[in-house]
Scaffold this active site. Structure first.
Site, PDB file in Angstrom:
ATOM      1  N   ASN A 191      30.863  -3.331  34.913  1.00 46.99           N
ATOM      2  CA  ASN A 191      29.471  -3.463  34.063  1.00 46.99           C
ATOM      3  C   ASN A 191      28.301  -3.637  35.279  1.00 46.99           C
ATOM      4  O   ASN A 191      27.168  -3.121  34.947  1.00 46.99           O
ATOM      5  CB  ASN A 191      29.422  -4.606  33.048  1.00 46.99           C
ATOM      6  CG  ASN A 191      29.643  -4.253  31.534  1.00 46.99           C
ATOM      7  OD1 ASN A 191      29.574  -3.050  31.161  1.00 46.99           O
ATOM      8  ND2 ASN A 191      30.626  -4.556  30.657  1.00 46.99           N
ATOM      9  N   GLU A 199      40.490  -4.076  32.602  1.00 42.55           N
ATOM     10  CA  GLU A 199      39.847  -5.323  33.194  1.00 42.55           C
ATOM     11  C   GLU A 199      39.839  -6.080  33.269  1.00 42.55           C
ATOM     12  O   GLU A 199      39.921  -6.911  32.217  1.00 42.55           O
ATOM     13  CB  GLU A 199      38.445  -4.944  33.552  1.00 42.55           C
ATOM     14  CG  GLU A 199      37.893  -5.380  34.758  1.00 42.55           C
ATOM     15  CD  GLU A 199      36.059  -4.914  34.801  1.00 42.55           C
ATOM     16  OE1 GLU A 199      35.505  -5.107  33.643  1.00 42.55           O
ATOM     17  OE2 GLU A 199      35.494  -4.877  36.170  1.00 42.55           O
ATOM     18  N   SER A 203      32.174  -8.703  28.654  1.00 42.98           N
ATOM     19  CA  SER A 203      31.352  -7.611  29.262  1.00 42.98           C
ATOM     20  C   SER A 203      30.828  -8.463  30.326  1.00 42.98           C
ATOM     21  O   SER A 203      31.441  -7.715  31.445  1.00 42.98           O
ATOM     22  CB  SER A 203      30.760  -7.134  28.318  1.00 42.98           C
ATOM     23  OG  SER A 203      30.879  -6.832  26.884  1.00 42.98           O
ATOM     24  N   HIS A 252      39.145  -7.513  29.684  1.00 43.68           N
ATOM     25  CA  HIS A 252      37.699  -6.871  29.336  1.00 43.68           C
ATOM     26  C   HIS A 252      38.111  -4.974  28.643  1.00 43.68           C
ATOM     27  O   HIS A 252      39.168  -4.706  29.789  1.00 43.68           O
ATOM     28  CB  HIS A 252      37.027  -6.575  30.276  1.00 43.68           C
ATOM     29  CG  HIS A 252      35.809  -5.721  29.749  1.00 43.68           C
ATOM     30  ND1 HIS A 252      34.530  -5.446  31.223  1.00 43.68           N
ATOM     31  CD2 HIS A 252      35.504  -5.418  29.107  1.00 43.68           C
ATOM     32  CE1 HIS A 252      33.557  -4.828  30.488  1.00 43.68           C
ATOM     33  NE2 HIS A 252      33.864  -4.492  29.115  1.00 43.68           N
TER      34      HIS A 252
HETATM   35  N1  LIG Z   1      30.827  -2.864  22.716  1.00 42.21           N
HETATM   36  C1  LIG Z   1      31.016  -2.577  23.707  1.00 42.21           C
HETATM   37  O1  LIG Z   1      31.380  -1.106  23.999  1.00 42.21           O
HETATM   38  C2  LIG Z   1      31.846  -3.526  24.522  1.00 42.21           C
HETATM   39  C3  LIG Z   1      33.187  -3.549  25.470  1.00 42.21           C
HETATM   40  C4  LIG Z   1      33.544  -4.326  26.266  1.00 42.21           C
HETATM   41  C5  LIG Z   1      33.747  -5.503  26.144  1.00 42.21           C
HETATM   42  N2  LIG Z   1      33.046  -5.374  24.823  1.00 42.21           N
HETATM   43  C6  LIG Z   1      32.176  -7.968  24.781  1.00 42.21           C
HETATM   44  O2  LIG Z   1      33.445  -7.497  22.878  1.00 42.21           O
HETATM   45  C7  LIG Z   1      32.556  -8.304  22.639  1.00 42.21           C
HETATM   46  C8  LIG Z   1      32.180  -7.816  21.312  1.00 42.21           C
HETATM   47  O3  LIG Z   1      31.515  -6.710  21.025  1.00 42.21           O
HETATM   48  P1  LIG Z   1      31.019  -5.964  20.360  1.00 42.21           P
HETATM   49  O4  LIG Z   1      31.162  -4.798  20.756  1.00 42.21           O
HETATM   50  O5  LIG Z   1      32.229  -5.929  19.237  1.00 42.21           O
HETATM   51  O6  LIG Z   1      30.240  -6.559  19.261  1.00 42.21           O
HETATM   52  P2  LIG Z   1      30.325  -6.654  17.572  1.00 42.21           P
HETATM   53  O7  LIG Z   1      29.100  -7.063  17.619  1.00 42.21           O
HETATM   54  O8  LIG Z   1      30.151  -5.325  17.037  1.00 42.21           O
HETATM   55  O9  LIG Z   1      30.555  -7.556  16.637  1.00 42.21           O
HETATM   56  C9  LIG Z   1      30.799  -9.251  17.292  1.00 42.21           C
HETATM   57  C10 LIG Z   1      31.894  -9.906  15.662  1.00 42.21           C
HETATM   58  O10 LIG Z   1      31.823 -11.431  16.280  1.00 42.21           O
HETATM   59  C11 LIG Z   1      31.499 -12.209  15.330  1.00 42.21           C
HETATM   60  N3  LIG Z   1      32.038 -13.417  15.298  1.00 42.21           N
HETATM   61  C12 LIG Z   1      30.340 -13.694  15.659  1.00 42.21           C
HETATM   62  N4  LIG Z   1      30.784 -15.401  15.695  1.00 42.21           N
HETATM   63  C13 LIG Z   1      31.468 -15.580  15.833  1.00 42.21           C
HETATM   64  C14 LIG Z   1      32.288 -16.638  15.607  1.00 42.21           C
HETATM   65  N5  LIG Z   1      31.819 -17.494  15.868  1.00 42.21           N
HETATM   66  N6  LIG Z   1      33.736 -16.786  15.057  1.00 42.21           N
HETATM   67  C15 LIG Z   1      33.885 -15.512  14.680  1.00 42.21           C
HETATM   68  N7  LIG Z   1      33.843 -13.890  15.273  1.00 42.21           N
HETATM   69  C16 LIG Z   1      32.247 -14.561  15.739  1.00 42.21           C
HETATM   70  C17 LIG Z   1      30.835 -10.881  14.587  1.00 42.21           C
HETATM   71  O11 LIG Z   1      30.409 -11.438  12.943  1.00 42.21           O
HETATM   72  C18 LIG Z   1      30.790  -9.943  14.920  1.00 42.21           C
HETATM   73  O12 LIG Z   1      31.771  -9.314  13.445  1.00 42.21           O
HETATM   74  C19 LIG Z   1      31.519  -8.664  23.697  1.00 42.21           C
HETATM   75  O13 LIG Z   1      31.720  -9.885  24.105  1.00 42.21           O
HETATM   76  C20 LIG Z   1      31.246  -8.181  23.733  1.00 42.21           C
HETATM   77  O14 LIG Z   1      30.348  -8.573  25.399  1.00 42.21           O
HETATM   78  C21 LIG Z   1      31.716  -5.098  23.981  1.00 42.21           C
END
Ligand SMILES: NC(=O)c1ccc[n+]([C@@H]2O[C@H](COP(=O)([O-])OP(=O)(O)OC[C@H]3O[C@@H](n4cnc5c(N)ncnc54)[C@H](O)[C@@H]3O)[C@@H](O)[C@H]2O)c1
Length: 305
Positions: free
Chosen positions: A189, A151, A118, A139
């Protein structure tokens, strides 16, 4: 590009795997947590069933899409044949740098390495690899199967050719890619998070309550969801990480995260994914109920911290 590896199977990872699989790509989901992988498959199944109910997908297309997805805990196994990796692991820079260092040695030399981060610098992520020209931000927005935008973030060394390939594949997924340069928070963001932070500060200062703040933005600005509900939906830990990247990256105090947000994350109140944030979430219920913590008033003043 045919073989896609998605790293991290949380709320974003499962959505990204969903849209690639639905569009005929072979997808391997990699997560260190087996429960997260199991939950991701259940979520994709449930979300595709909803699409079938709305006639957006046939039952046969759903079966084919699910058959396109495999899962593994083993990063090397999951990425060895990948043409494109989309990393969607937890928003922590140390974690992402280690993952990209590993990806650089474990994937074929031609593989494009994309991050769904993000806010973390794509240039920084690329710097731990020997293929800066093939590292890019992809993104997606939440929920991925529904939201149109991708994005596309060009790191300092990302090539024109790789940018074009990511534009093409995003279009094949039915998405609308938009090109953005790599500066803190990119565009989405950089604009969204200060608004969410200001909403949290307004709550913290007792200017208005949770539902009042969200109602003003929904009815007054035609936002489909208020900023506090959106923060819960994104994940308060993710919001805090992004604000810290903006704060560090620009060195400007206007991005300092609200102390209430810091306390909520420290206490494990992360929003929808933990069951409680500004609202409380009960499995199976769609009713929007303000969390007890934010429902108290003393002498007509909202008490919230
Ligand atoms: N939540 C949102 O609305 C949103 C929107 C756009 C982008 N993002 C980005 O997407 C990414 C994930 O966010 P999310 O909301 O899905 O988080 P989340 O907490 O739901 O999921 C993260 C996952 O990553 C896994 N993980 C951690 N370390 C790992 C590793 N070394 N190898 C493999 N898997 C691993 C965890 O077990 C977990 O299942 C982040 O970078 C976040 O900034 C989030």
């Amino acid at each position: 590009m045919k073989n896609i590896a998605v790293i991290g199977s949380g709320q974003m990872g499962n959505g990204i795997a969903h849209v690639f699989a639905q569009n005929g790509f072979k997808v391997t989901m990699v997560d260190i947590n087996q429960d997260a992988l199991n939950k991701a498959i259940q979520t994709i199944d449930k979300n595709m069933e909803r699409q079938v109910g709305k006639n957006l997908l046939t039952a046969e297309e759903k079966l084919n899409a699910l058959a396109n997805i495999t899962t593994t805990n083993n990063l090397a196994e999951g990425v060895k044949n990948a043409d494109l990796v989309v990393e969607a692991a937890t928003e922590r820079i140390d974690l992402k740098l280690q993952i990209f260092k590993d990806l650089d040695t474990l994937t074929p030399a031609s593989c494009i390495l994309a991050s769904n981060t993000s806010s973390i610098s794509i240039t920084k992520i690329a710097s731990v690899t020997k293929r800066g020209d093939k590292v890019i931000g992809m993104h997606f927005m939440n929920p991925v199967p529904v939201m149109k935008l991708v994005e596309v973030i060009r790191g300092y060394s990302t090539s024109d050719e790789v940018t074009k390939q990511i534009f093409d594949i995003s279009t094949k997924l039915g998405k609308s890619p938009v090109e953005v340069n790599d500066y803190p928070g990119f565009i989405a963001n950089r604009i969204l998070m200060p608004m969410i932070n200001e909403a949290i500060c307004s709550l913290y200062e007792g200017v208005a309550g949770v539902s009042e703040i969200d109602t003003v933005m929904k009815l007054g600005m035609a936002h489909p969801m208020g900023p506090l509900q959106l923060a819960d939906f994104i994940g308060l830990d993710t919001c805090l990480s992004i604000l810290r990247v903006l704060h560090d990256g620009f060195g400007n105090p206007k991005y300092a995260p609200c102390p209430l947000l810091v306390n909520m994350v420290t206490s494990g109140n992360l929003g929808v994914k933990s069951g409680s944030g500004f609202y409380k979430y009960v499995a199976g219920s769609k009713e929007l109920v303000v969390a007890e913590k934010f429902n108290k008033t003393v002498n007509g003043i909202i008490v919230n911290c």
